[in-house]
Write a protein that holds these residues in place. Structure first.
Motif, PDB file in Angstrom:
ATOM      1  N   TRP A  90       0.842  -1.205   0.000  1.00 10.92           N
ATOM      2  CA  TRP A  90       0.000   0.000   0.000  1.00 10.92           C
ATOM      3  C   TRP A  90       0.873   1.251   0.000  1.00 10.92           C
ATOM      4  O   TRP A  90       0.597   2.211  -0.715  1.00 10.92           O
ATOM      5  N   ASP A  91       1.937   1.247   0.815  1.00 10.45           N
ATOM      6  CA  ASP A  91       2.847   2.393   0.856  1.00 10.45           C
ATOM      7  C   ASP A  91       3.458   2.651  -0.517  1.00 10.45           C
ATOM      8  O   ASP A  91       3.554   3.795  -0.960  1.00 10.45           O
ATOM      9  N   MET A  92       3.878   1.582  -1.182  1.00 10.60           N
ATOM     10  CA  MET A  92       4.494   1.719  -2.499  1.00 10.60           C
ATOM     11  C   MET A  92       3.491   2.269  -3.513  1.00 10.60           C
ATOM     12  O   MET A  92       3.837   3.127  -4.330  1.00 10.60           O
ATOM     13  N   LEU A  93       2.245   1.807  -3.447  1.00  8.05           N
ATOM     14  CA  LEU A  93       1.232   2.323  -4.373  1.00  8.05           C
ATOM     15  C   LEU A  93       1.003   3.815  -4.157  1.00  8.05           C
ATOM     16  O   LEU A  93       0.900   4.581  -5.119  1.00  8.05           O
ATOM     17  N   ARG A  94       0.928   4.241  -2.902  1.00  3.53           N
ATOM     18  CA  ARG A  94       0.726   5.673  -2.624  1.00  3.53           C
ATOM     19  C   ARG A  94       1.899   6.483  -3.160  1.00  3.53           C
ATOM     20  O   ARG A  94       1.719   7.548  -3.749  1.00  3.53           O
ATOM     21  N   GLU A  95       3.097   5.982  -2.964  1.00  2.00           N
ATOM     22  CA  GLU A  95       4.292   6.682  -3.448  1.00  2.00           C
ATOM     23  C   GLU A  95       4.344   6.684  -4.978  1.00  2.00           C
ATOM     24  O   GLU A  95       4.648   7.709  -5.597  1.00  2.00           O
ATOM     25  N   THR A  96       4.035   5.549  -5.592  1.00  2.00           N
ATOM     26  CA  THR A  96       4.054   5.433  -7.051  1.00  2.00           C
ATOM     27  C   THR A  96       3.019   6.353  -7.682  1.00  2.00           C
ATOM     28  O   THR A  96       3.217   6.884  -8.769  1.00  2.00           O
ATOM     29  N   ALA A  97       1.914   6.562  -6.994  1.00  2.00           N
ATOM     30  CA  ALA A  97       0.850   7.423  -7.519  1.00  2.00           C
ATOM     31  C   ALA A  97       1.346   8.846  -7.787  1.00  2.00           C
ATOM     32  O   ALA A  97       0.824   9.537  -8.661  1.00  2.00           O
ATOM     33  N   LEU A  98       2.356   9.282  -7.047  1.00  3.08           N
ATOM     34  CA  LEU A  98       2.891  10.631  -7.244  1.00  3.08           C
ATOM     35  C   LEU A  98       3.549  10.791  -8.614  1.00  3.08           C
ATOM     36  O   LEU A  98       3.731  11.918  -9.086  1.00  3.08           O
ATOM     37  N   SER A  99       3.892   9.675  -9.252  1.00  2.00           N
ATOM     38  CA  SER A  99       4.577   9.705 -10.552  1.00  2.00           C
ATOM     39  C   SER A  99       3.680   9.336 -11.734  1.00  2.00           C
ATOM     40  O   SER A  99       4.166   9.198 -12.851  1.00  2.00           O
ATOM     41  N   ILE A 100       2.381   9.141 -11.472  1.00  2.00           N
ATOM     42  CA  ILE A 100       1.471   8.782 -12.567  1.00  2.00           C
ATOM     43  C   ILE A 100       1.519   9.889 -13.616  1.00  2.00           C
ATOM     44  O   ILE A 100       1.359  11.060 -13.294  1.00  2.00           O
ATOM     45  N   PRO A 101       1.732   9.493 -14.877  1.00  2.00           N
ATOM     46  CA  PRO A 101       1.765  10.526 -15.926  1.00  2.00           C
ATOM     47  C   PRO A 101       0.404  11.216 -16.069  1.00  2.00           C
ATOM     48  O   PRO A 101      -0.633  10.573 -15.964  1.00  2.00           O
ATOM     49  N   LYS A 102       0.445  12.494 -16.289  1.00  2.00           N
ATOM     50  CA  LYS A 102      -0.789  13.269 -16.473  1.00  2.00           C
ATOM     51  C   LYS A 102      -1.339  12.999 -17.867  1.00  2.00           C
ATOM     52  O   LYS A 102      -0.580  12.898 -18.817  1.00  2.00           O
ATOM     53  N   PRO A 103      -2.689  12.871 -17.991  1.00  2.00           N
ATOM     54  CA  PRO A 103      -3.282  12.662 -19.321  1.00  2.00           C
ATOM     55  C   PRO A 103      -2.968  13.829 -20.246  1.00  2.00           C
ATOM     56  O   PRO A 103      -2.917  14.975 -19.810  1.00  2.00           O
TER      57      PRO A 103
END
Length: 104
Positions: A90-103
């Motif tokens: 869960w921690d990794m998903l929250r952190e990874t979410a910060l790098s989601i490319p913008k549409p």
């Protein structure tokens, strides 16, 4: 460790994994992006942390074929390219979410 998501949904037509958190926030992970972020030892160097697989190595049409819970702390996706060894906490998903490319 953070609380587990309140809901996880795979939107196959859009190739998006949607993760809703107890605080009301929602993260939408494009499949290709999430596959490229795999934390396993064959995708990320165990010692340096350097990424071995890059997003350009992942097929644009990669599909999520399965999603398995790992205890109460993570998920383990299975991908159409045969890869299924990455465990996303869960921690990794929250952190990874910060790098989601913008549409675009």
């Amino acid at each position: 460790m953070i609380d587990p998501p309140s809901n996880i949904r795979a939107h196959q037509a859009d190739q998006i994994l949607e993760v809703a958190w107890p605080d009301g926030s929602v993260d939408r992970f494009p499949y290709r992006f999430l596959r490229a972020e795999c934390p396993c030892a064959s995708c990320r160097d165990e010692w340096s942390g350097e990424r071995i697989i890059q997003i350009e190595h992942v097929r644009e049409d990669v599909k999520l074929e399965g999603l398995e819970p790992v205890g109460n702390y993570a998920i383990k996706p299975s991908w159409s390219d045969g890869h299924s060894s990455g465990i996303f906490t869960w921690d990794m998903l929250r952190e990874t979410a910060l790098s989601i490319p913008k549409p675009e």
